[in-house]
Design an enzyme around this catalytic site. Structure first.
Site, PDB file in Angstrom:
ATOM      1  N   HIS A   1      -0.467   0.542   9.359  1.00  0.00           N
ATOM      2  CA  HIS A   1      -1.522   1.109   8.938  1.00  0.00           C
ATOM      3  C   HIS A   1      -2.616   1.177  10.406  1.00  0.00           C
ATOM      4  CE1 HIS A   1      -0.249  -2.362   6.518  1.00  0.00           C
ATOM      5  NE2 HIS A   1      -0.733  -1.216   5.672  1.00  0.00           N
TER       6      HIS A   1
ATOM      7  N   ASP B   1      -0.889  -8.376   0.761  1.00  0.00           N
ATOM      8  CA  ASP B   1      -0.038  -8.085  -0.018  1.00  0.00           C
ATOM      9  C   ASP B   1       0.195  -9.821  -0.652  1.00  0.00           C
ATOM     10  OD1 ASP B   1      -0.024  -6.258   0.065  1.00  0.00           O
ATOM     11  OD2 ASP B   1       1.825  -5.401   1.485  1.00  0.00           O
TER      12      ASP B   1
ATOM     13  N   GLY C   1       0.713  -1.436   0.012  1.00  0.00           N
ATOM     14  CA  GLY C   1       0.138  -0.320   0.363  1.00  0.00           C
ATOM     15  C   GLY C   1       0.884   1.495   0.354  1.00  0.00           C
ATOM     16  N   SER C   2       0.283   2.755  -0.842  1.00  0.00           N
ATOM     17  CA  SER C   2       1.197   3.716  -0.376  1.00  0.00           C
ATOM     18  C   SER C   2       1.099   4.418   1.390  1.00  0.00           C
ATOM     19  CB  SER C   2       0.475   5.134  -1.242  1.00  0.00           C
ATOM     20  OG  SER C   2       0.758   3.740  -2.800  1.00  0.00           O
ATOM     21  N   GLY C   3       1.598   5.285   1.020  1.00  0.00           N
ATOM     22  CA  GLY C   3       1.583   5.846   2.231  1.00  0.00           C
ATOM     23  C   GLY C   3       2.929   5.980   3.868  1.00  0.00           C
ATOM     24  N   HIS C   4       3.436   4.803   3.302  1.00  0.00           N
ATOM     25  CA  HIS C   4       4.346   4.423   3.703  1.00  0.00           C
ATOM     26  C   HIS C   4       6.334   4.826   3.218  1.00  0.00           C
ATOM     27  CE1 HIS C   4       1.982   1.310   5.751  1.00  0.00           C
ATOM     28  NE2 HIS C   4       1.170   1.260   4.440  1.00  0.00           N
TER      29      HIS C   4
ATOM     30  N   LYS D   1       5.586  -7.653   2.209  1.00  0.00           N
ATOM     31  CA  LYS D   1       5.147  -7.567   3.726  1.00  0.00           C
ATOM     32  C   LYS D   1       4.249  -8.264   4.206  1.00  0.00           C
ATOM     33  CE  LYS D   1       4.746  -3.033   3.916  1.00  0.00           C
ATOM     34  NZ  LYS D   1       4.693  -2.438   2.342  1.00  0.00           N
TER      35      LYS D   1
END
Lengths: 330, 330
Positions: free
Chosen positions: A218, A109, A53-56, A104
């Site tokens: 998250h 994922d 996911g994006s945001g990391h 991860k």
């Protein structure tokens, strides 16, 4: 929701446009959300692909480049990328020596990379996978069966990337990736939540003087909530948890990563406490990273990752790397 | 106040201990709060010294190293360092070719560096000073007579540092530092305030959907408050202000710096808007920095800095640098 965005729907693609513009060393397929090293594929070199996911950020796109990843597939914020993205990335970096997926441990994922591996296999591309699961905080979580994958991902990508750059074969690169994961442990603490743009409200709520110990990247719940305490105490809680799982004695690599909203002055202050704790418990920090390397949007907090080094891992860590977020030695 | 600290009194020294432990390339005098390059002074090389209040990390300590600063003097949070610190730093890096002070235009910093220059002069050390004043937002502010010094400081330190590394004399290094300042302009926007540890409460208050346009790096007021708007609009406000002062047409270096609490995904998204605006106004970005380079503790927001390049400035920007926060080319 206060964010520097144009609209919740276009956050990821707008940011990818910016990443592409800022770094000519990357080749970014914005429509399909695939970031590759310019000049891929490299014939005869094992390809390294990661994603999530994006945001990391800077994980994973900021780690694409010489000596690290060949491609990254960013999903929507906190959402797994899809198998088609992963397959496109795999094709783009396949130089005939196979491709390693660095995954991860989050259910989405893992499933999607598995599906991509099967699709790539159907096309005759050899795939190996390493599932990173270094977070000692919880055994299962909202998004995970088993331990979550967090900070060790940075170490895995750097060290496996260096070995792939040297020309090692797929099995050897996969083995070192697994070794780094096995020798790494992480624990995170949050002072504040974060807000997924499409959701518009914080992932959880914390009281004025309250923090979350053992948080996931998250915002999924950790072990417990407690009152804010001095940095030395918070560091001890995190390292006690790590130490309870695997002794910290020996030569170590340590990362103190901010969660996205943590000022650098606090990260250096924490690093000082981490060092004092580890030294008192027989650990010697041989290599370190202090900064924002794996984040949770604007969350305030920190993640500590400890990896037990060997001479060979040190050599691979020190090898040249040239990515937007890690860069040395060339 | 939620902060990852041990006590408000020891924030700066605790963080300096961590900085010293993390970076063996630095020599840190924690008691006197002076950060120098290991191996200083370098005979025959012009020394570069900067400093200012803490809370803007990585500025300035993160820019000490090969090809950039020889020393930095951090004050308490948002408080000028004192002349004794500056004098100690000056002595530590004086290699006989004189020392350049890079001073952000805040009244306390300017007065204290001036006093240090006089004290150093009494000891026979030749001093030159450049006062950085790139912020177009306000003419005077709470802490400043004239324009504030913000993001151009990063460009000045890198470019003057590269020239000093090449062996240029004091007048030449000072001249390029002034040139970079003259060719640079900045404008900042805040979504949230920050809290000085010793004060324990935010430096200002913003409503739910309210932002501050033209903010200073200490949370001092900007031009105006307004409602939160899409990133493209906020970028246009910032660049209109810059463009109103100096045309943006031509070859540019651009920095989009987070204020400390801004996630990287938002900074890349902003960079994309900055590029679109500049291209539409005749600007061409030849070099860029996207990340946290000059911050205000945990403030959320951004600072845009634009510098008009010359071939010589590009060459000096590209020259090798090896510091905790900027690193390339060696």
């Amino acid at each position: 929701m206060k964010k520097l965005i144009n609209s919740p729907e276009t956050v990821v693609t707008d940011a990818l446009e910016g990443l592409a513009a800022a770094h000519p060393s990357l080749s970014v397929d914005v429509a399909n959300k695939v970031i590759t090293r310019a000049g891929a594929p490299r014939p005869g070199k094992v390809g390294l692909v990661s994603g999530g996911g994006s945001g990391h950020e800077p994980l994973h796109g900021g780690f694409v480049g010489y000596g690290m990843l060949d491609a990254a597939c960013p999903g929507e914020v906190f959402t797994s990328p899809v198998p088609d993205q992963m397959l496109a990335a795999t094709r783009a970096v396949n130089g005939g020596a196979g491709v390693l997926y660095v995954v991860k441990n989050y259910t989405g994922d893992v499933l999607n990379f598995q599906m991509a591996a099967e699709l790539a296999g159907d096309e005759g591309i050899e795939i190996a996978q390493v599932v990173v699961n270094d977070d000692v905080a919880v055994q299962d979580s909202l998004y995970t069966a088993g331990r979550r994958g967090t900070g060790a991902t940075v170490f895995v990508e750097k060290i496996a990337g260096a070995l792939a750059e040297e020309g090692a074969d797929l099995a050897t690169v996969a083995a070192v990736a697994r070794l780094v994961n096995e020798r790494s442990r992480s624990f995170g603490v949050a002072l504040s939540p974060c807000t997924i743009p499409a959701a518009g409200k914080p992932t959880f709520e914390l009281g004025e003087g309250e923090i979350e110990l053992g948080i996931g990247i998250h915002g999924e719940p950790g072990r417990t909530r407690g009152p804010l305490a001095p940095a030395a105490e918070l560091t001890a809680v995190a390292l006690d948890a790590i130490q309870g799982d695997l002794s910290v004695a020996g030569d170590l690599m340590v990362m103190v990563s901010g969660m996205g909203g943590t000022p650098l002055i606090e990260l250096y202050l924490l690093y000082n406490e981490v060092r004092a704790y580890l030294n008192a418990h027989g650990g010697r920090i041989a290599r370190n990273l202090v900064g924002n390397y794996i984040t949770s949007l604007e969350m305030r907090g920190f993640l500590i990752t400890v990896c037990h080094l060997t001479d060979d891992l040190i050599r691979l860590w020190d090898a040249p790397v040239e990515t937007p977020a890690l860069r040395w030695g060339r």
